[in-house]
Structure formats: structure tokens, C-alpha cells
Write an enzyme that holds these catalytic residues in place. Sequence first.
Site, PDB file in Angstrom:
ATOM      1  CG  ASP A 316      -1.735   1.245   1.548  1.00 54.16           C
ATOM      2  OD1 ASP A 316      -2.466   1.745   0.328  1.00 54.16           O
ATOM      3  OD2 ASP A 316      -1.703   1.801   2.636  1.00 54.16           O
ATOM      4  CG  ASP A 508      -3.080   1.578   6.729  1.00 55.56           C
ATOM      5  OD1 ASP A 508      -4.074   0.587   6.629  1.00 55.56           O
ATOM      6  OD2 ASP A 508      -3.328   2.822   6.116  1.00 55.56           O
ATOM      7  CG  ASP A 512      -4.408  -1.282   3.325  1.00 56.21           C
ATOM      8  OD1 ASP A 512      -5.201  -0.916   2.353  1.00 56.21           O
ATOM      9  OD2 ASP A 512      -3.506  -0.642   3.546  1.00 56.21           O
TER      10      ASP A 512
END
Length: 617
Positions: A316, A508, A512
Site C-alpha cells: 500500500d 497500514d 487494508d
Amino acid sequence: MSKGQRIVLTRIILTALFLVSYFVFKLFEKYELYFFIALFILIAYDIVYEAVSNIIKGEFLDENFLMGFAAVAAFILGEYHEAIEVMLFYQVGELFQSIAVDKSRKSISALMDICPEYANIEKDGQIIKVDPDEVRIGDIIVIKTGEKVPLDGVVIEGNSSLNTSAITGEYKPRDVGVGDEIISGCINTDRPLKVEVTKEFDDSTVAKILELVENASSKKAKAEKFVTKFAKYYTPIVVGLAIALAIIPPVLSFGNFDMWVKRALVFLVTSCPCALVISIPLGFFGGIGGASKKGILIKGGNYLETLSNAGYIVFDKTGTLTKGNFQVVAIHPEIEEEQLLEYSALAEIYSTHPIAQSIKEAYKKEIDIKRVIDVQEIAGLGVSAQIDGKKIYVGNDKLMAKMNIKEKHCHLSGSIVHTIVDGEYAGHIVISDEIKSNSKDAIRLLKEKYNQKTIMLTGDTKQVAESVARELNIDEVKSQLLPNEKSEILEQIMENKKNNGAVVFVGDGINDAPVLSIADVGIAMGAMGSDAAIEAADIVLMDDDPKKVSLAIKIAKKTMRVVKQNIIFAIGVKVLVMIFGALGLAGIQLGIFADVGVSIIAIINSSRTLIIEEDKI
């Protein structure tokens, strides 16, 4: 050394002294049989008792049975001193093995010594020490200088600095003051703090970490499952072979029974699978403990094993490779600049997204909630609201496309937030996020040392995503993704990976969660104290350093290397000595080494997983 270990050591010393007095000084020769019976009881009573107890329970095919049976058989055959030697060397080996295991477990326990012993609670102006379990939400606790933070809470009085090394694996002082949240397990290094408790002990960060590490052993790797299954079938097979070795050759006139029974005893002593049964789980336990020392929490040996075969690292962006500290860096208005910022801030009034927060911070004025009605979130696109009777839309490029509004191109790199007022384009705000200082080194380590393919999935604009990917040298990037599109792309990566290694997703840990659960291994980044991260991820990094991803892979590879070494070494030595024993080329002493000696060597090798050195750039 424990009390039980001291007792065993005393019995070993006494047995050795009596044997020396018999062989060197010729004492007790007149009473040889009674002497050896007494000596056998002294050195072997616990082994024989355990073997008999297990036979009664129907669990007779263990190391106690193998050793006890071999010693008793040798005694019956008149090989008194060999029977004593079998038990003496076995007890010595078991003692060293017990000490080695205890040392490894204590080392691991010391790494996780973050559990607070007490909390200072303030009641009626008095400070009372209580068990952390007794503290309730809303209670006020006092944390003195040098004390561990016992529970999660919010500082209501004082300011200080916290040592976070027990949580993150390295000393990073964190300054805190009134209104700041603090988590359990850290150490107050400066001045006393008064804290209002926000979580009971069972729900606190330190309790979750300890529970995670303690439960890690229940999630076994394939290698651990192999050892369990191997021991289940291996032991009865070798017992059957030993019996056949003792009976079949003499029946076929290939020697007398005494010779083949002795060979069968060597075969039996050698065959004990202790080295595998103890050292393999200890190797995984050491890997998990060594990782915890570095602030990397791994939920089970199965994740270590999968991570050691990683081939794709999918990141991410926001909060993982970048700091997630958004700031307004430019405003390009089509109306008055102050009015554009005001409309945008008012429309984002209820949003907690970091980008929305940055717009509200840039506005710097108190927001009049009465001016805003009919606020609606448009998933993955932005928000809409009625402000002072005007219809306002605030969002990304996709929102502009959906509303058929032609936005103005921006030459700056960053997240672009567009605003529409009553169907007319009103301008955009540029928001930038800073790349973490270690992100570039993290990607370089993954590519150069571990040959990983790196991919970035982000909801940010193509321009921003490609700019970050170029700076960090990421192999592939997908931008402007909605949460469900992230999951779909990750599923495609996993379907197309073939035999090129496991897919690891690093996020994180908060927004997610779906992607973390889909990946072969999910790693939560920068989530110190986040319940969502601990629940969703397979591995939790207790600070926000992306370099810890490569360190986790290094730990996993080292653990698997040690485990495989133990399996090959233990099986190889045992098979070799068992063959030599069957051929009459190995005595009982070598058989004992192949059991106890190999176990000790394998355990010492397993303890290497506790020693972790970080990769140098």
C-alpha cells in the site's frame, strides 16, 4: 538450574562415583548383582516409572520406553555395566537438553518481558499499587519515572518521554503530553504522568502482544506437522525392526541370540526421535522470539515458513511507504481562494480521512456545523453537501468524470482534490504526502538481497503513484484503486504467480484488512497499538519502518535453514548409526550419542534463530 535438574545432576554424580569405585578400586565386587541393581534403581527409576506409566496409558512408544526397554534388556542379559551406562549417558544428555531448552525459553521470555507487574491507581488523593487486571476504564493511574506503562490511556496531566523499545524493538523516544494517547508496554523515562485508562488490561496493547506470541506455537508450519506425523509412524516401525533384528537372524542361524539382541538394543537406543521432536518446534519458537525482539510479531510458524518463500511484495502507499502526514501545499482556485478552501473544509466536516483532515487543518477557522446539511459520502470518489444553500461536491478525478465536469490540469505532484459549486468547477487543492526516509532502502534491500518483485497498489492519482514508484524504484504500480479493486488485483497476482513464490501484502492494517487477509502473508505496517492491524495481519510490525519487511524475510529464511539442517542432520546420523548397529559396527555408547548427542547439537543449532542481525545497506 531448577530443583529437578539439581536432583538429576546429584544422581548422575553419585552413579559415576560408584562406577569408578567399582572399576578402579574393585569395591563391591563380592556383591556385584546387588550393587548394580541398586545403581540401576538410583539412575533409572524415573525413566522406568515414566515408561510403565505411559504403557498403562497406552502411550508406550516414546523415548522413555525405548531407553528403559534397552537398559532392562541389557541388565537381563547380564550386561550390568552397559545397562547402567545406557541410563547414565541418557540422563546426562537429558540434563543438558533440559538446560538448553530452558535457556532458549528464558531468552524468548526475556524478549517479551513487557508485562507490567502493577499499576499506580489514584483514589481519594492516595496512590495505591494494584494488579493491572483490577483497573477499570475511566480510572486515573499515575506512571512514575522509570515505570512501565501498565494500560492504554490518555494523558490528562504532565508531559514526558516514553521508551518504546519493548514494543518497536529499538529505542525511539516518543514525547507525550496532555491529550496524547499512550500504549502499555512502553517505559516512562522522564517525568511522572497522570493517565485516564481507556482499555482494560485484557484489551490493552501489551496483553494482545503477549497473547499473540503465546498462541504462535499453535499455528504449526508444515515442517512441524511433518515431525509430529513422522514420530507417530516412525517409532512403532523401528520397535518392530528392532524385534525382528533380535529374532530373525539367529533363527536363520546367522549367529546367537545374545549377539543379535545386543545389536537390536543399539538399534533401539539410536532410533529415538528426540532430536526432531524437540529441536524443530524450538527452531520456530526461537525465530518467533528473535523477531519479537526486533518489534516484529509473527502469529505462527506457518507464516514464517510461507514468508521464507516470498516472491512478490505488494505495498500500500499511504502510511506504508509514505508518512501519511498530508499537508495542503497549493490551492488553485477558479473562485476566491479563501472561499474554495472554506467550501472544501465544510464539505469534509464529518470525514476522518487524512486528506480531509489536512484540508480542515489548512482552513484554520472554527467550522459552523449549522451551515452544512445533507452530507453524503460517495464511496471511493469524495463527498457531497449542502452549504449555505449551494450544492457542493469535493473529490477526485473520478468524481469529476462522473459529474461530467472538466477539471483543470495540475502540474504539481500530489493528491488533487477538486471542488464543484452548483455544477460549476471551482478549483482544486493540492495535498502532498512525504515519503518515509527508509522506504527507498527498504525496496533496494528487497530487490538486491532477496530478489523480490515489488508492486504498489494505491487509491491515489496516477501522477502521484507513478512519481512515488519512480523515486523508490518499484517494479509495478496500480493507481486510482477503490478498496474492492485492490482486492481484485491482489487475487489476480496470486492466480498468476505460478511457482514464483508467495505473495506478501504490506499495508497500514486499518483500511487494508480485506487485502491483508487475502494475501499468502499479510504484514501490518506502522500500526503500533492498532487493534485492526493485530486482528487482520499475520505479521505485525510494531513501528512504521518499511525496512522491517526485509528483516522479517531474513528471519524466516534463517529459521527455515536451521530447521532443515536439524532434520537432515538428525535423520542422517540416526540412519547411519542404526545401520552400523545392525551390522555390529556400533556399540551402545555410539547409539546413545546418536540419540542424546544429536538432540543437544540440534537444540544448540535451533537457538541460533534467536540471534538476528539487520541487513546493512
